[in-house]
Motif scaffolding. Structure first.
Motif, PDB file in Angstrom:
ATOM      1  N   LEU A   9     -11.934  54.107  12.252  1.00 24.56           N
ATOM      2  CA  LEU A   9     -11.419  53.755  13.576  1.00 24.56           C
ATOM      3  C   LEU A   9     -12.602  53.693  14.534  1.00 24.56           C
ATOM      4  O   LEU A   9     -13.393  54.637  14.611  1.00 24.56           O
ATOM      5  CB  LEU A   9     -10.425  54.808  14.086  1.00 24.56           C
ATOM      6  N   THR A  11     -14.704  51.337  18.093  1.00 26.08           N
ATOM      7  CA  THR A  11     -14.708  50.301  19.123  1.00 26.08           C
ATOM      8  C   THR A  11     -16.051  49.583  18.990  1.00 26.08           C
ATOM      9  O   THR A  11     -17.055  50.208  18.630  1.00 26.08           O
ATOM     10  CB  THR A  11     -14.601  50.877  20.554  1.00 26.08           C
ATOM     11  N   GLU A  35     -10.142  48.380  14.996  1.00 27.16           N
ATOM     12  CA  GLU A  35     -10.653  48.422  16.373  1.00 27.16           C
ATOM     13  C   GLU A  35      -9.642  49.142  17.262  1.00 27.16           C
ATOM     14  O   GLU A  35      -8.468  48.770  17.324  1.00 27.16           O
ATOM     15  CB  GLU A  35     -10.899  46.986  16.880  1.00 27.16           C
ATOM     16  N   GLU A  36     -10.112  50.181  17.919  1.00 28.54           N
ATOM     17  CA  GLU A  36      -9.254  50.939  18.828  1.00 28.54           C
ATOM     18  C   GLU A  36      -9.361  50.387  20.247  1.00 28.54           C
ATOM     19  O   GLU A  36     -10.335  49.724  20.596  1.00 28.54           O
ATOM     20  CB  GLU A  36      -9.680  52.418  18.839  1.00 28.54           C
ATOM     21  N   ASN A  37      -8.381  50.732  21.058  1.00 26.36           N
ATOM     22  CA  ASN A  37      -8.359  50.336  22.452  1.00 26.36           C
ATOM     23  C   ASN A  37      -8.431  51.615  23.297  1.00 26.36           C
ATOM     24  O   ASN A  37      -7.538  52.457  23.218  1.00 26.36           O
ATOM     25  CB  ASN A  37      -7.044  49.570  22.703  1.00 26.36           C
ATOM     26  N   LYS A  41      -4.826  54.515  23.116  1.00 24.42           N
ATOM     27  CA  LYS A  41      -5.279  55.038  21.823  1.00 24.42           C
ATOM     28  C   LYS A  41      -4.150  55.052  20.797  1.00 24.42           C
ATOM     29  O   LYS A  41      -3.004  55.368  21.130  1.00 24.42           O
ATOM     30  CB  LYS A  41      -5.858  56.445  22.026  1.00 24.42           C
ATOM     31  N   SER A  42      -4.491  54.714  19.570  1.00 30.52           N
ATOM     32  CA  SER A  42      -3.457  54.582  18.547  1.00 30.52           C
ATOM     33  C   SER A  42      -2.950  55.952  18.099  1.00 30.52           C
ATOM     34  O   SER A  42      -3.643  56.978  18.229  1.00 30.52           O
ATOM     35  CB  SER A  42      -4.021  53.836  17.334  1.00 30.52           C
ATOM     36  N   LEU A  45      -5.345  57.456  15.638  1.00 26.62           N
ATOM     37  CA  LEU A  45      -6.493  58.143  16.244  1.00 26.62           C
ATOM     38  C   LEU A  45      -6.084  59.524  16.740  1.00 26.62           C
ATOM     39  O   LEU A  45      -6.756  60.528  16.461  1.00 26.62           O
ATOM     40  CB  LEU A  45      -7.052  57.299  17.400  1.00 26.62           C
ATOM     41  N   LYS A  53     -10.098  63.295  20.407  1.00 28.54           N
ATOM     42  CA  LYS A  53      -9.385  62.033  20.696  1.00 28.54           C
ATOM     43  C   LYS A  53     -10.354  60.867  20.912  1.00 28.54           C
ATOM     44  O   LYS A  53     -10.164  60.036  21.786  1.00 28.54           O
ATOM     45  CB  LYS A  53      -8.465  62.194  21.907  1.00 28.54           C
ATOM     46  N   VAL A  55     -13.338  57.962  19.091  1.00 32.46           N
ATOM     47  CA  VAL A  55     -13.900  57.294  17.926  1.00 32.46           C
ATOM     48  C   VAL A  55     -15.362  57.699  17.823  1.00 32.46           C
ATOM     49  O   VAL A  55     -15.955  58.113  18.824  1.00 32.46           O
ATOM     50  CB  VAL A  55     -13.794  55.759  18.034  1.00 32.46           C
TER      51      VAL A  55
END
Lengths: 231, 231
Positions: A9, A11, A35-37, A41-42, A45, A53, A55
């Protein structure tokens, strides 16, 4: 590697993530990249890195490993028979690599951001001098670790190379924004040579984002996150 | 070990030094211990740790290794055939040990000092709650790492045991000063059991300073360094 058993995980802009991707490239390991946002957050994650919390998170057979320097060492140790070793073999050289990796992550991120946020030209010059002092220490470390070879890791890219190398796109973007050389070949000629060699390595060509993209991203952060209007 | 070839520069009260001495005890290695004076750092210290100018510094055959977690790993790797291994053998367990060791050193020292410096009862209660939150996460880590055994390292004292255990004298002294339980068996029963086992281990009996001595030292720091008058 069975499909789905190794996930990263990340960015695109995070040096902590970039170095893991470089490490996988060096080792020749395949994995699923997700790709995380930051803004959203997923669940994956939050489940796998409840402490920070953040990446990168490496998920291997449903078990998570967090913190980039810990992940790099995990990959090197768990796949010790796959691809080249990335940490040095000798215990003293390993200790030096670990010491300088922690030093880099302890100093550079804060100094790079402090420089961007400096409110006056005088403050900016002071912050740039701080970065130069750190890079000069790293010049000395390079001289010792590389022992006259091309990389910190000797003949090939190693642990300290990906650790410091993962900052290069940000450093170049920030040089454009602040209008000054940070990695300055007149102050750190060995590091400047190292930079050229590192940028020519496959792992850098594949995973360092373009300076233009990082510059755009940092300029956006300056306005939206740090409320700096002078840049 | 030839006389003089392994030296440790330290101070009696530093958890970062105490853990190295515990590690040497576990490994059964002998070394020369040199007590440093904060107010008047030795030439040897400044020469061998020019970057941070801090203890501990391990000098092995005139080469220095700095940063306590780096030193612990160096000792384990360089004397892998001497005494028991102190880091876990399995790469995933090693990654967990490294993750939590960094977490402990990242959180505890600052939180312990912030609690001592809290200006009001309300601020102090908040800071103590922060420490409890950290210890509760470590309770979960202990549960996973120990897998039902006595120590983080399993049947015997390991890397995380000396990392966290090196704080115990300070924690107990601070409990007396702030008048509250920090390592509270009602909140972290597994860690409270671990504490008893750890304090009974030879390395703790030999190298943890007495709570009384640390209490006196911390009360002095409160007045001379942190200018806190309420304690």
């Amino acid at each position: 590697m069975a499909n789905g058993e190794l996930k990263l995980l990340g960015t695109w802009c995070s040096q902590y993530v970039i170095r893991i991707r470089m490490m996988f490239e060096l080792k020749g390991l395949s994995y699923d990249y997700i790709e995380e946002n930051f803004a959203n957050k997923s669940e994956l994650l939050l489940k796998h890195n409840p402490v920070h919390k953040k990446v990168p998170v490496l998920i291997h057979r449903d078990r998570a490993i967090c913190e980039s320097l810990v992940i790099l060492q995990y990959i090197d140790e768990n796949w010790s028979g796959t691809g080249p070793p990335v940490l040095p073999a000798n215990p003293y050289d390993r200790a030096m690599a670990r010491f300088w990796a922690v030093y880099i992550d302890d100093k550079l991120p804060r100094q790079l951001i402090d420089t961007l946020k400096a409110a006056t030209e005088e403050a900016k010059a002071e912050k740039i001098a701080d970065i130069h002092a750190v890079l000069e220490l790293l010049e000395g470390a390079f001289n010792k670790c590389s022992a006259g070879k091309v990389f910190f890791g000797g003949e090939s890219v190693g642990y300290l190379d990906v650790t410091l190398g993962s900052y290069l796109a940000w450093i170049k973007a920030e040089e454009r924004i602040v209008g000054a050389k940070l990695l300055d070949e007149t102050k750190v000629p060995l590091l400047a040579e190292w930079e050229k060699s590192f940028l020519a390595a496959d792992c850098a060509k594949k995973f360092l984002p373009s300076v233009e993209r990082v510059e755009e991203y940092v300029r956006e952060l300056l306005v939206t996150k740090w409320k700096v209007t002078s840049a």
